[in-house]
Design a protein around this motif. Sequence first.
Motif, mmCIF file in Angstrom:
data_model
loop_
_atom_site.group_PDB
_atom_site.id
_atom_site.type_symbol
_atom_site.label_atom_id
_atom_site.label_comp_id
_atom_site.label_asym_id
_atom_site.label_seq_id
_atom_site.Cartn_x
_atom_site.Cartn_y
_atom_site.Cartn_z
ATOM 1 N N ARG A 127 -1.135 6.553 -7.663
ATOM 2 C CA ARG A 127 -1.794 7.914 -7.251
ATOM 3 C C ARG A 127 -2.423 7.514 -8.816
ATOM 4 N NH1 ARG A 127 -0.739 13.700 -7.424
ATOM 5 N NH2 ARG A 127 0.415 12.678 -5.562
ATOM 6 N N CYS A 128 -2.793 6.902 -9.279
ATOM 7 C CA CYS A 128 -4.124 6.633 -10.007
ATOM 8 C C CYS A 128 -5.701 5.712 -8.914
ATOM 9 C CB CYS A 128 -3.841 6.199 -11.137
ATOM 10 S SG CYS A 128 -3.305 7.250 -12.438
ATOM 11 N N GLN A 129 -4.966 5.064 -7.861
ATOM 12 C CA GLN A 129 -6.304 4.180 -7.609
ATOM 13 C C GLN A 129 -6.700 5.391 -6.414
ATOM 14 O OE1 GLN A 129 -3.400 1.204 -6.074
ATOM 15 N NE2 GLN A 129 -4.181 -1.022 -7.563
ATOM 16 N N LEU A 130 -6.126 6.233 -5.707
ATOM 17 C CA LEU A 130 -6.275 7.182 -4.818
ATOM 18 C C LEU A 130 -7.579 7.953 -5.209
ATOM 19 C CD1 LEU A 130 -6.128 8.392 -2.451
ATOM 20 C CD2 LEU A 130 -4.237 9.471 -3.380
ATOM 21 N N LEU A 131 -6.717 8.427 -6.807
ATOM 22 C CA LEU A 131 -7.994 9.068 -7.800
ATOM 23 C C LEU A 131 -8.913 8.376 -7.927
ATOM 24 C CD1 LEU A 131 -5.090 11.178 -9.854
ATOM 25 C CD2 LEU A 131 -6.860 11.771 -8.138
ATOM 26 N N LEU A 132 -8.784 7.261 -8.257
ATOM 27 C CA LEU A 132 -10.210 6.474 -8.769
ATOM 28 C C LEU A 132 -11.359 5.796 -7.411
ATOM 29 C CD1 LEU A 132 -10.783 4.995 -11.779
ATOM 30 C CD2 LEU A 132 -9.654 3.020 -10.150
ATOM 31 N N GLN A 133 -10.471 6.494 -5.666
ATOM 32 C CA GLN A 133 -11.427 6.462 -4.845
ATOM 33 C C GLN A 133 -12.204 7.061 -4.760
ATOM 34 O OE1 GLN A 133 -8.789 5.156 -1.899
ATOM 35 N NE2 GLN A 133 -8.081 3.005 -3.478
ATOM 36 N N LEU A 134 -12.126 8.781 -5.344
ATOM 37 C CA LEU A 134 -12.435 10.050 -5.256
ATOM 38 C C LEU A 134 -13.753 9.545 -5.090
ATOM 39 C CD1 LEU A 134 -9.311 12.351 -5.878
ATOM 40 C CD2 LEU A 134 -10.449 11.323 -3.744
ATOM 41 N N TYR A 135 -14.295 8.553 -6.497
ATOM 42 C CA TYR A 135 -15.328 9.211 -7.006
ATOM 43 C C TYR A 135 -16.027 7.734 -6.181
ATOM 44 C CZ TYR A 135 -13.217 10.184 -11.568
ATOM 45 O OH TYR A 135 -12.255 11.065 -12.653
ATOM 46 N N PRO A 136 -17.897 8.354 -5.430
ATOM 47 C CA PRO A 136 -18.513 7.979 -5.048
ATOM 48 C C PRO A 136 -18.783 6.669 -5.931
ATOM 49 C CG PRO A 136 -19.962 9.376 -6.254
ATOM 50 C CD PRO A 136 -18.007 10.093 -6.810
ATOM 51 N N ASP B 67 11.049 0.605 -11.444
ATOM 52 C CA ASP B 67 9.432 -0.105 -11.058
ATOM 53 C C ASP B 67 8.572 1.119 -9.425
ATOM 54 O OD1 ASP B 67 10.002 -2.002 -11.298
ATOM 55 O OD2 ASP B 67 10.494 -3.611 -9.908
ATOM 56 N N LYS B 68 9.778 2.103 -8.775
ATOM 57 C CA LYS B 68 8.883 2.177 -8.015
ATOM 58 C C LYS B 68 8.783 3.926 -8.672
ATOM 59 C CE LYS B 68 12.710 2.727 -4.280
ATOM 60 N NZ LYS B 68 13.500 3.723 -3.647
ATOM 61 N N SER B 69 8.539 3.943 -10.311
ATOM 62 C CA SER B 69 7.979 5.340 -10.773
ATOM 63 C C SER B 69 6.259 4.267 -11.216
ATOM 64 C CB SER B 69 8.749 5.823 -11.672
ATOM 65 O OG SER B 69 10.329 6.444 -12.109
ATOM 66 N N TRP B 70 6.508 3.829 -11.349
ATOM 67 C CA TRP B 70 5.730 2.747 -12.223
ATOM 68 C C TRP B 70 4.562 2.307 -10.921
ATOM 69 C CZ3 TRP B 70 3.696 3.647 -16.646
ATOM 70 C CH2 TRP B 70 4.543 4.123 -17.773
ATOM 71 N N SER B 71 4.647 1.938 -9.725
ATOM 72 C CA SER B 71 4.555 1.781 -8.299
ATOM 73 C C SER B 71 3.342 2.998 -7.675
ATOM 74 C CB SER B 71 4.608 1.083 -7.066
ATOM 75 O OG SER B 71 5.661 -0.188 -7.888
ATOM 76 N N PHE B 72 4.523 4.280 -8.075
ATOM 77 C CA PHE B 72 3.990 6.018 -7.158
ATOM 78 C C PHE B 72 2.396 6.471 -8.656
ATOM 79 C CE2 PHE B 72 3.731 10.255 -8.432
ATOM 80 C CZ PHE B 72 3.378 10.986 -7.056
ATOM 81 N N ILE C 213 -9.658 5.792 -18.479
ATOM 82 C CA ILE C 213 -8.169 6.208 -18.206
ATOM 83 C C ILE C 213 -7.769 6.546 -17.177
ATOM 84 C CG2 ILE C 213 -6.333 8.370 -18.602
ATOM 85 C CD1 ILE C 213 -8.517 9.207 -20.366
ATOM 86 N N LEU C 214 -8.046 6.620 -15.845
ATOM 87 C CA LEU C 214 -7.486 5.816 -14.654
ATOM 88 C C LEU C 214 -7.099 4.046 -15.012
ATOM 89 C CD1 LEU C 214 -9.297 8.333 -12.175
ATOM 90 C CD2 LEU C 214 -6.410 8.562 -12.728
ATOM 91 N N LEU C 215 -8.305 3.597 -15.215
ATOM 92 C CA LEU C 215 -7.812 2.433 -14.898
ATOM 93 C C LEU C 215 -6.545 1.547 -15.961
ATOM 94 C CD1 LEU C 215 -11.573 0.784 -14.576
ATOM 95 C CD2 LEU C 215 -10.210 0.615 -12.888
ATOM 96 N N SER C 216 -7.099 2.656 -17.296
ATOM 97 C CA SER C 216 -5.988 2.145 -18.197
ATOM 98 C C SER C 216 -4.475 2.235 -17.818
ATOM 99 C CB SER C 216 -5.903 2.517 -18.805
ATOM 100 O OG SER C 216 -5.101 2.139 -20.375
ATOM 101 N N ALA C 217 -4.134 3.259 -16.780
ATOM 102 C CA ALA C 217 -3.267 3.517 -16.050
ATOM 103 C C ALA C 217 -2.996 2.384 -15.058
ATOM 104 C CB ALA C 217 -3.467 4.902 -16.404
#
Length: 495
Positions: free
Chosen positions: A441-450, A432-437, A481-485
Amino acid sequence: MGKKSNGDPNLIRKGLTRGKREELKKLVDELLQKCSYSVTSQSKDLEIYSESWTLLEKIYEMEKSLERPTVKRSDALPPFLEWMTNHDVKMGPVELVELPLYGCCVRATKQVSTGELLFSIPQKLMLSNETADSSTIGHFINNDPILSQMPNVALAFHVLNELYDPKSFWKPYLDALPSSYDTVMYFTPDEITELKGSPAFDDALRMCRNIARQYSYFYSLLQKNVDPALSNLRANFTYNDYRWAVSTVMTRQNLIPSQEEISGNDKDQLPPVNALIPLWDFCNHQDGQFSTDFQLESRRTVCQAGRDFGPGEQVFIFYGTRTCAEQFIHNGFVDINNAHDALTLKVGLSKSDPLAGQRATLLCKLRILSDEKISGPIAFQLKAGPQPVDGKLLAFLRLFCMTKDSLDRWLQSDNASNLMHEECGIETEVDDKSWSFLKARCQLLLQLYPTTKEADLKMLEEDLSSHRRMCVLLRLAEKRILLSAIECAAQRIKK
Protein backbone atom coordinates in the motif's frame (compact mmCIF):
# COMPACT_ATOMS: atom_id res chain seq x y z
CA MET A 1 -14.41 48.37 23.10
CA GLY A 2 -18.13 49.05 23.18
CA LYS A 3 -20.41 49.45 20.23
CA LYS A 4 -19.25 51.95 17.66
CA SER A 5 -20.84 53.75 14.75
CA ASN A 6 -20.27 51.98 11.46
CA GLY A 7 -20.77 55.06 9.32
CA ASP A 8 -23.43 56.25 6.91
CA PRO A 9 -26.25 53.69 6.57
CA ASN A 10 -26.85 54.85 2.99
CA LEU A 11 -23.24 54.20 1.95
CA ILE A 12 -22.91 52.28 -1.34
CA ARG A 13 -19.89 50.41 -2.63
CA LYS A 14 -17.37 53.14 -3.31
CA GLY A 15 -15.49 53.35 -6.58
CA LEU A 16 -17.92 51.22 -8.63
CA THR A 17 -20.47 52.52 -11.11
CA ARG A 18 -23.89 50.91 -11.28
CA GLY A 19 -22.83 49.02 -14.42
CA LYS A 20 -19.67 47.72 -12.75
CA ARG A 21 -21.65 46.65 -9.70
CA GLU A 22 -24.02 44.66 -11.91
CA GLU A 23 -21.09 43.08 -13.74
CA LEU A 24 -19.45 42.19 -10.43
CA LYS A 25 -22.70 40.66 -9.16
CA LYS A 26 -22.87 38.40 -12.23
CA LEU A 27 -19.30 37.21 -11.64
CA VAL A 28 -20.02 36.54 -7.98
CA ASP A 29 -23.20 34.61 -8.83
CA GLU A 30 -21.24 32.53 -11.35
CA LEU A 31 -18.54 31.89 -8.75
CA LEU A 32 -21.10 30.74 -6.19
CA GLN A 33 -22.62 28.34 -8.70
CA LYS A 34 -19.17 27.09 -9.71
CA CYS A 35 -18.18 26.37 -6.09
CA SER A 36 -21.49 24.76 -5.09
CA TYR A 37 -20.92 21.30 -6.49
CA SER A 38 -20.34 17.78 -5.26
CA VAL A 39 -16.82 16.52 -5.82
CA THR A 40 -16.74 13.62 -8.25
CA SER A 41 -13.01 13.25 -8.82
CA GLN A 42 -9.74 14.97 -8.05
CA SER A 43 -9.22 15.96 -11.70
CA LYS A 44 -12.72 17.48 -11.85
CA ASP A 45 -12.09 19.30 -8.57
CA LEU A 46 -8.89 20.82 -9.98
CA GLU A 47 -10.66 21.78 -13.21
CA ILE A 48 -13.40 23.58 -11.25
CA TYR A 49 -10.80 25.31 -9.07
CA SER A 50 -8.93 26.55 -12.16
CA GLU A 51 -12.16 27.95 -13.56
CA SER A 52 -12.99 29.52 -10.18
CA TRP A 53 -9.53 31.09 -10.05
CA THR A 54 -10.16 32.73 -13.43
CA LEU A 55 -13.38 34.21 -12.05
CA LEU A 56 -11.60 35.33 -8.88
CA GLU A 57 -8.93 37.11 -10.94
CA LYS A 58 -11.68 39.06 -12.73
CA ILE A 59 -13.36 39.83 -9.41
CA TYR A 60 -10.04 40.92 -7.92
CA GLU A 61 -9.43 43.34 -10.81
CA MET A 62 -12.90 44.82 -10.46
CA GLU A 63 -12.55 45.21 -6.71
CA LYS A 64 -9.14 46.91 -6.91
CA SER A 65 -10.81 50.30 -6.69
CA LEU A 66 -12.14 49.25 -3.28
CA GLU A 67 -8.73 48.37 -1.88
CA ARG A 68 -7.98 49.95 1.46
CA PRO A 69 -4.72 51.90 1.87
CA THR A 70 -2.16 49.71 3.59
CA VAL A 71 0.37 50.75 6.19
CA LYS A 72 3.98 49.54 5.95
CA ARG A 73 4.60 47.16 8.81
CA SER A 74 7.73 49.07 9.82
CA ASP A 75 5.58 52.20 10.15
CA ALA A 76 2.81 50.31 11.95
CA LEU A 77 5.01 48.82 14.68
CA PRO A 78 5.62 51.99 16.77
CA PRO A 79 1.87 52.79 17.11
CA PHE A 80 1.23 49.10 17.86
CA LEU A 81 3.88 49.09 20.62
CA GLU A 82 2.48 52.33 22.04
CA TRP A 83 -1.03 50.85 22.01
CA MET A 84 0.15 47.79 23.92
CA THR A 85 2.08 49.89 26.45
CA ASN A 86 -0.97 52.10 27.04
CA HIS A 87 -3.11 49.04 27.71
CA ASP A 88 -0.94 47.25 30.26
CA VAL A 89 0.95 44.74 28.11
CA LYS A 90 4.04 43.54 29.97
CA MET A 91 7.08 42.63 27.85
CA GLY A 92 10.21 40.81 28.92
CA PRO A 93 13.62 41.27 27.27
CA VAL A 94 12.20 41.00 23.73
CA GLU A 95 11.47 43.32 20.80
CA LEU A 96 9.54 43.24 17.51
CA VAL A 97 11.74 43.20 14.41
CA GLU A 98 11.46 42.41 10.70
CA LEU A 99 13.76 39.61 9.53
CA PRO A 100 14.35 38.23 6.01
CA LEU A 101 12.17 35.17 5.28
CA TYR A 102 10.44 35.47 8.67
CA GLY A 103 8.75 38.86 8.38
CA CYS A 104 7.82 40.64 11.60
CA CYS A 105 8.77 38.48 14.57
CA VAL A 106 10.08 38.54 18.15
CA ARG A 107 13.77 38.79 19.05
CA ALA A 108 15.60 38.61 22.37
CA THR A 109 17.33 41.83 23.43
CA LYS A 110 19.52 39.97 25.93
CA GLN A 111 19.97 36.46 27.31
CA VAL A 112 16.58 34.85 27.97
CA SER A 113 16.38 31.81 30.23
CA THR A 114 13.86 28.97 30.09
CA GLY A 115 10.72 29.96 31.97
CA GLU A 116 11.46 33.69 31.86
CA LEU A 117 8.52 35.96 31.04
CA LEU A 118 8.29 36.95 27.37
CA PHE A 119 5.04 38.87 27.61
CA SER A 120 1.76 39.12 29.48
CA ILE A 121 -1.30 40.33 27.56
CA PRO A 122 -4.66 41.37 29.09
CA GLN A 123 -7.80 39.83 27.65
CA LYS A 124 -9.27 43.25 26.87
CA LEU A 125 -6.83 43.50 23.92
CA MET A 126 -7.96 40.22 22.34
CA LEU A 127 -10.36 40.00 19.42
CA SER A 128 -12.63 37.03 20.15
CA ASN A 129 -16.01 35.51 19.45
CA GLU A 130 -17.22 37.29 22.58
CA THR A 131 -16.11 40.72 21.37
CA ALA A 132 -17.77 39.83 18.06
CA ASP A 133 -21.04 39.11 19.87
CA SER A 134 -20.89 42.47 21.68
CA SER A 135 -19.98 44.44 18.53
CA THR A 136 -22.36 46.30 16.23
CA ILE A 137 -22.61 43.21 14.00
CA GLY A 138 -23.23 40.78 16.86
CA HIS A 139 -26.92 40.45 15.99
CA PHE A 140 -26.06 39.70 12.35
CA ILE A 141 -23.47 37.06 13.36
CA ASN A 142 -25.84 35.31 15.76
CA ASN A 143 -28.66 35.14 13.20
CA ASP A 144 -26.73 34.03 10.14
CA PRO A 145 -26.77 30.22 9.64
CA ILE A 146 -23.07 30.08 8.72
CA LEU A 147 -21.62 32.65 11.13
CA SER A 148 -23.62 31.36 14.09
CA GLN A 149 -22.35 27.79 13.57
CA MET A 150 -18.73 28.50 12.56
CA PRO A 151 -16.86 30.50 15.24
CA ASN A 152 -13.72 30.87 13.12
CA VAL A 153 -15.69 32.40 10.23
CA ALA A 154 -17.56 34.66 12.66
CA LEU A 155 -14.24 35.87 14.06
CA ALA A 156 -12.96 36.58 10.53
CA PHE A 157 -16.09 38.65 9.87
CA HIS A 158 -15.50 40.52 13.14
CA VAL A 159 -11.90 41.22 12.08
CA LEU A 160 -13.10 42.63 8.75
CA ASN A 161 -15.67 44.85 10.42
CA GLU A 162 -12.97 46.31 12.69
CA LEU A 163 -10.58 46.63 9.76
CA TYR A 164 -13.08 48.82 7.92
CA ASP A 165 -13.65 51.07 10.95
CA PRO A 166 -10.97 53.83 11.12
CA LYS A 167 -11.89 54.38 14.79
CA SER A 168 -11.60 50.73 15.78
CA PHE A 169 -10.03 50.04 19.16
CA TRP A 170 -7.91 47.36 17.45
CA LYS A 171 -6.67 49.52 14.54
CA PRO A 172 -2.99 49.63 15.75
CA TYR A 173 -2.98 45.83 15.97
CA LEU A 174 -4.72 45.23 12.63
CA ASP A 175 -2.38 47.68 10.86
CA ALA A 176 0.63 45.73 12.17
CA LEU A 177 -0.56 42.39 10.75
CA PRO A 178 0.83 41.00 7.44
CA SER A 179 -0.84 42.30 4.28
CA SER A 180 -1.00 38.76 2.84
CA TYR A 181 -0.29 35.16 3.84
CA ASP A 182 1.05 31.89 2.48
CA THR A 183 -2.20 29.99 3.05
CA VAL A 184 -3.58 27.93 0.17
CA MET A 185 -6.11 30.64 -0.78
CA TYR A 186 -3.13 32.57 -2.18
CA PHE A 187 -1.90 29.64 -4.32
CA THR A 188 -2.46 29.71 -8.07
CA PRO A 189 -3.81 26.55 -9.78
CA ASP A 190 -0.28 25.82 -11.08
CA GLU A 191 1.11 26.04 -7.56
CA ILE A 192 -1.67 23.85 -6.17
CA THR A 193 -0.81 21.11 -8.67
CA GLU A 194 2.57 20.75 -6.95
CA LEU A 195 0.60 18.89 -4.26
CA LYS A 196 -0.43 16.05 -6.57
CA GLY A 197 0.07 12.72 -4.82
CA SER A 198 -0.25 14.30 -1.38
CA PRO A 199 -3.36 13.77 0.78
CA ALA A 200 -3.19 17.55 1.30
CA PHE A 201 -4.08 18.11 -2.37
CA ASP A 202 -7.77 17.38 -1.77
CA ASP A 203 -7.74 19.36 1.48
CA ALA A 204 -6.22 22.40 -0.24
CA LEU A 205 -8.74 22.33 -3.10
CA ARG A 206 -11.59 21.94 -0.61
CA MET A 207 -10.33 24.87 1.46
CA CYS A 208 -10.07 27.15 -1.58
CA ARG A 209 -13.50 26.13 -2.80
CA ASN A 210 -15.09 26.73 0.60
CA ILE A 211 -13.57 30.20 1.01
CA ALA A 212 -14.62 31.25 -2.51
CA ARG A 213 -18.14 29.97 -1.83
CA GLN A 214 -18.30 31.81 1.49
CA TYR A 215 -17.14 35.04 -0.15
CA SER A 216 -19.86 34.70 -2.81
CA TYR A 217 -22.51 33.98 -0.20
CA PHE A 218 -21.54 36.89 2.06
CA TYR A 219 -21.13 39.32 -0.84
CA SER A 220 -24.70 38.67 -2.02
CA LEU A 221 -26.03 38.71 1.53
CA LEU A 222 -24.41 42.05 2.36
CA GLN A 223 -25.65 43.72 -0.81
CA LYS A 224 -29.24 42.70 -0.01
CA ASN A 225 -29.07 43.62 3.68
CA VAL A 226 -29.94 47.25 4.50
CA ASP A 227 -28.95 47.08 8.18
CA PRO A 228 -26.99 50.32 8.93
CA ALA A 229 -24.64 48.32 11.18
CA LEU A 230 -23.38 46.52 8.06
CA SER A 231 -22.75 49.64 5.96
CA ASN A 232 -18.94 49.51 6.19
CA LEU A 233 -18.89 45.81 5.36
CA ARG A 234 -21.34 46.33 2.53
CA ALA A 235 -19.26 49.15 1.01
CA ASN A 236 -15.81 47.59 1.40
CA PHE A 237 -16.19 43.79 1.35
CA THR A 238 -13.87 42.16 -1.23
CA TYR A 239 -12.55 38.68 -1.91
CA ASN A 240 -8.98 39.80 -1.23
CA ASP A 241 -9.97 41.19 2.16
CA TYR A 242 -12.05 38.12 3.00
CA ARG A 243 -9.26 35.64 2.29
CA TRP A 244 -6.95 37.91 4.30
CA ALA A 245 -9.30 37.89 7.29
CA VAL A 246 -9.83 34.13 7.08
CA SER A 247 -6.06 33.60 6.83
CA THR A 248 -5.47 35.93 9.78
CA VAL A 249 -7.80 33.89 11.96
CA MET A 250 -6.68 30.52 10.63
CA THR A 251 -2.97 31.18 11.20
CA ARG A 252 -3.19 33.14 14.45
CA GLN A 253 -6.26 32.08 16.47
CA ASN A 254 -6.02 30.47 19.86
CA LEU A 255 -8.55 29.25 22.43
CA ILE A 256 -9.10 31.18 25.66
CA PRO A 257 -11.65 30.79 28.47
CA SER A 258 -14.83 32.77 27.99
CA GLN A 259 -15.52 35.79 30.16
CA GLU A 260 -18.50 33.97 31.67
CA GLU A 261 -16.32 31.01 32.53
CA ILE A 262 -13.82 33.30 34.21
CA SER A 263 -16.57 34.78 36.36
CA GLY A 264 -17.64 31.29 37.35
CA ASN A 265 -21.05 31.09 35.66
CA ASP A 266 -21.77 27.60 34.29
CA LYS A 267 -18.04 26.94 34.34
CA ASP A 268 -18.30 23.27 33.35
CA GLN A 269 -20.66 23.92 30.42
CA LEU A 270 -19.04 26.81 28.58
CA PRO A 271 -16.60 25.95 25.76
CA PRO A 272 -13.50 28.10 25.19
CA VAL A 273 -13.73 30.88 22.61
CA ASN A 274 -11.59 31.61 19.54
CA ALA A 275 -9.37 34.65 19.98
CA LEU A 276 -6.55 36.64 18.38
CA ILE A 277 -3.88 37.55 20.94
CA PRO A 278 -1.88 40.63 19.91
CA LEU A 279 1.92 40.31 20.21
CA TRP A 280 1.76 36.61 21.18
CA ASP A 281 0.78 35.84 17.60
CA PHE A 282 3.91 37.57 16.25
CA CYS A 283 6.06 34.66 17.48
CA ASN A 284 7.00 32.02 14.92
CA HIS A 285 6.78 28.28 15.59
CA GLN A 286 9.52 25.90 16.63
CA ASP A 287 9.21 22.36 17.95
CA GLY A 288 9.39 22.24 21.72
CA GLN A 289 6.90 22.45 24.57
CA PHE A 290 3.93 24.64 25.43
CA SER A 291 4.97 27.73 27.35
CA THR A 292 1.76 29.78 27.20
CA ASP A 293 -1.00 29.82 29.77
CA PHE A 294 -4.14 31.82 30.48
CA GLN A 295 -4.35 33.13 34.05
CA LEU A 296 -7.98 33.19 35.13
CA GLU A 297 -7.46 35.52 38.08
CA SER A 298 -5.76 38.29 36.12
CA ARG A 299 -7.51 37.56 32.79
CA ARG A 300 -4.19 37.57 30.97
CA THR A 301 -2.34 35.34 28.52
CA VAL A 302 1.14 34.77 29.88
CA CYS A 303 3.92 33.44 27.65
CA GLN A 304 7.25 32.21 29.01
CA ALA A 305 10.38 31.13 27.18
CA GLY A 306 10.23 27.45 26.26
CA ARG A 307 14.03 27.29 26.12
CA ASP A 308 17.06 29.54 26.46
CA PHE A 309 17.52 32.25 23.82
CA GLY A 310 20.72 34.21 23.27
CA PRO A 311 20.94 37.99 22.71
CA GLY A 312 19.72 38.87 19.21
CA GLU A 313 18.22 35.41 18.64
CA GLN A 314 14.69 35.06 17.29
CA VAL A 315 12.29 33.89 19.99
CA PHE A 316 10.06 30.98 18.98
CA ILE A 317 7.07 29.37 20.65
CA PHE A 318 5.51 25.93 20.19
CA TYR A 319 2.16 26.03 18.35
CA GLY A 320 1.21 22.44 19.11
CA THR A 321 1.38 18.91 17.74
CA ARG A 322 0.27 19.38 14.15
CA THR A 323 1.38 17.30 11.18
CA CYS A 324 3.21 18.95 8.29
CA ALA A 325 0.02 18.75 6.22
CA GLU A 326 -1.94 20.53 8.98
CA GLN A 327 0.77 23.17 9.24
CA PHE A 328 0.61 23.63 5.47
CA ILE A 329 -3.19 23.96 5.31
CA HIS A 330 -3.83 25.91 8.52
CA ASN A 331 -0.61 27.85 9.20
CA GLY A 332 0.99 28.47 5.83
CA PHE A 333 4.37 26.84 6.52
CA VAL A 334 6.01 23.40 6.66
CA ASP A 335 8.45 22.37 9.39
CA ILE A 336 10.45 19.63 7.67
CA ASN A 337 11.94 18.62 11.04
CA ASN A 338 8.51 18.22 12.66
CA ALA A 339 8.83 15.46 15.27
CA HIS A 340 5.03 15.19 15.40
CA ASP A 341 4.53 14.64 11.69
CA ALA A 342 2.26 11.88 10.44
CA LEU A 343 0.68 10.80 7.16
CA THR A 344 -2.96 9.79 6.92
CA LEU A 345 -3.39 6.24 5.63
CA LYS A 346 -6.95 5.28 4.71
CA VAL A 347 -7.79 1.58 4.62
CA GLY A 348 -11.07 -0.22 5.06
CA LEU A 349 -13.04 -3.45 4.89
CA SER A 350 -14.65 -4.62 1.70
CA LYS A 351 -18.41 -5.13 1.83
CA SER A 352 -17.97 -8.10 -0.49
CA ASP A 353 -15.67 -9.84 2.03
CA PRO A 354 -17.68 -12.69 3.59
CA LEU A 355 -15.81 -12.12 6.86
CA ALA A 356 -16.31 -8.33 6.87
CA GLY A 357 -18.93 -8.51 9.62
CA GLN A 358 -16.67 -10.47 11.96
CA ARG A 359 -13.74 -8.19 11.22
CA ALA A 360 -15.93 -5.17 12.02
CA THR A 361 -17.02 -6.80 15.28
CA LEU A 362 -13.38 -7.29 16.29
CA LEU A 363 -12.59 -3.68 15.33
CA CYS A 364 -15.39 -2.54 17.65
CA LYS A 365 -14.07 -4.79 20.39
CA LEU A 366 -10.69 -3.07 19.99
CA ARG A 367 -12.45 0.36 19.93
CA ILE A 368 -11.04 1.10 16.50
CA LEU A 369 -14.61 1.31 15.19
CA SER A 370 -17.55 2.63 17.20
CA ASP A 371 -20.16 1.01 14.96
CA GLU A 372 -20.08 -2.40 13.29
CA LYS A 373 -21.65 -0.91 10.16
CA ILE A 374 -19.11 -0.90 7.34
CA SER A 375 -19.37 2.64 5.98
CA GLY A 376 -16.03 3.41 4.35
CA PRO A 377 -12.28 3.60 4.89
CA ILE A 378 -10.78 4.21 8.31
CA ALA A 379 -8.14 6.90 8.71
CA PHE A 380 -4.95 5.83 10.50
CA GLN A 381 -1.74 7.74 11.02
CA LEU A 382 1.70 6.63 9.84
CA LYS A 383 4.11 8.35 12.21
CA ALA A 384 7.39 10.06 11.42
CA GLY A 385 10.49 8.27 12.72
CA PRO A 386 11.68 4.67 12.98
CA GLN A 387 8.36 3.36 14.41
CA PRO A 388 5.78 4.52 11.86
CA VAL A 389 3.02 2.02 12.74
CA ASP A 390 0.99 2.48 15.90
CA GLY A 391 -0.98 -0.19 17.73
CA LYS A 392 -4.37 0.49 16.14
CA LEU A 393 -3.05 0.31 12.60
CA LEU A 394 -1.10 -2.85 13.41
CA ALA A 395 -4.24 -4.49 14.84
CA PHE A 396 -6.26 -3.52 11.75
CA LEU A 397 -3.65 -4.95 9.39
CA ARG A 398 -3.62 -8.22 11.29
CA LEU A 399 -7.37 -8.76 11.50
CA PHE A 400 -7.69 -7.67 7.86
CA CYS A 401 -5.46 -10.61 6.90
CA MET A 402 -6.89 -13.21 9.31
CA THR A 403 -8.59 -16.44 8.29
CA LYS A 404 -12.00 -17.35 9.74
CA ASP A 405 -10.48 -19.62 12.39
CA SER A 406 -8.08 -16.93 13.52
CA LEU A 407 -10.86 -14.34 13.63
CA ASP A 408 -13.08 -16.62 15.73
CA ARG A 409 -10.26 -17.24 18.17
CA TRP A 410 -9.49 -13.54 18.68
CA LEU A 411 -13.18 -12.62 18.92
CA GLN A 412 -13.52 -15.07 21.83
CA SER A 413 -10.26 -14.02 23.45
CA ASP A 414 -10.14 -11.82 26.54
CA ASN A 415 -6.78 -10.53 25.33
CA ALA A 416 -7.79 -9.19 21.90
CA SER A 417 -6.02 -5.91 22.75
CA ASN A 418 -2.73 -7.81 22.41
CA LEU A 419 -3.21 -7.47 18.64
CA MET A 420 -1.99 -3.90 19.08
CA HIS A 421 1.42 -5.13 20.26
CA GLU A 422 4.14 -6.56 18.04
CA GLU A 423 4.62 -9.65 20.16
CA CYS A 424 1.12 -11.06 20.54
CA GLY A 425 1.47 -14.72 19.56
CA ILE A 426 -0.26 -14.33 16.21
CA GLU A 427 0.44 -16.77 13.37
CA THR A 428 3.56 -15.94 11.36
CA GLU A 429 1.63 -16.28 8.11
CA VAL A 430 -0.93 -13.66 9.21
CA ASP A 431 1.78 -11.31 10.44
CA ASP A 432 3.73 -11.62 7.18
CA LYS A 433 0.59 -10.91 5.15
CA SER A 434 -0.13 -7.87 7.32
CA TRP A 435 3.28 -6.31 6.80
CA SER A 436 3.29 -7.26 3.11
CA PHE A 437 -0.07 -5.51 2.68
CA LEU A 438 1.26 -2.36 4.36
CA LYS A 439 4.42 -2.41 2.27
CA ALA A 440 2.45 -2.75 -0.99
CA ARG A 441 0.00 0.00 0.00
CA CYS A 442 2.81 2.44 0.86
CA GLN A 443 4.64 1.64 -2.36
CA LEU A 444 1.44 2.36 -4.29
CA LEU A 445 0.99 5.69 -2.48
CA LEU A 446 4.58 6.59 -3.21
CA GLN A 447 3.98 6.05 -6.92
CA LEU A 448 1.16 8.62 -6.90
CA TYR A 449 3.67 11.45 -6.52
CA PRO A 450 4.95 12.75 -9.87
CA THR A 451 8.48 13.15 -8.44
CA THR A 452 10.88 11.06 -6.35
CA LYS A 453 12.43 11.94 -3.01
CA GLU A 454 15.75 12.56 -4.78
CA ALA A 455 14.09 14.88 -7.30
CA ASP A 456 12.46 16.85 -4.48
CA LEU A 457 15.79 17.29 -2.71
CA LYS A 458 17.31 18.56 -5.94
CA MET A 459 14.40 21.00 -6.45
CA LEU A 460 15.07 22.53 -3.03
CA GLU A 461 18.45 23.66 -4.34
CA GLU A 462 16.68 25.78 -6.96
CA ASP A 463 15.29 29.29 -6.61
CA LEU A 464 11.67 28.35 -5.93
CA SER A 465 8.77 30.61 -4.99
CA SER A 466 7.74 30.32 -1.34
CA HIS A 467 4.57 28.46 -2.33
CA ARG A 468 6.34 25.90 -4.50
CA ARG A 469 9.01 25.40 -1.83
CA MET A 470 6.31 24.67 0.73
CA CYS A 471 4.76 22.06 -1.58
CA VAL A 472 8.11 20.37 -2.18
CA LEU A 473 8.86 20.32 1.56
CA LEU A 474 5.48 18.74 2.26
CA ARG A 475 5.95 16.09 -0.45
CA LEU A 476 9.40 15.33 0.93
CA ALA A 477 8.12 14.97 4.50
CA GLU A 478 5.36 12.59 3.39
CA LYS A 479 7.69 10.48 1.25
CA ARG A 480 10.07 10.07 4.18
CA ILE A 481 7.23 8.62 6.23
CA LEU A 482 6.17 6.24 3.44
CA LEU A 483 9.75 5.09 2.85
CA SER A 484 10.19 4.56 6.59
CA ALA A 485 7.01 2.46 6.70
CA ILE A 486 8.16 0.40 3.70
CA GLU A 487 11.50 -0.27 5.38
CA CYS A 488 9.80 -1.10 8.67
CA ALA A 489 7.46 -3.57 6.94
CA ALA A 490 10.30 -5.21 4.99
CA GLN A 491 12.26 -5.82 8.19
CA ARG A 492 9.31 -7.54 9.86
CA ILE A 493 8.37 -9.91 7.04
CA LYS A 494 9.79 -13.24 8.22
CA LYS A 495 9.50 -15.22 5.00
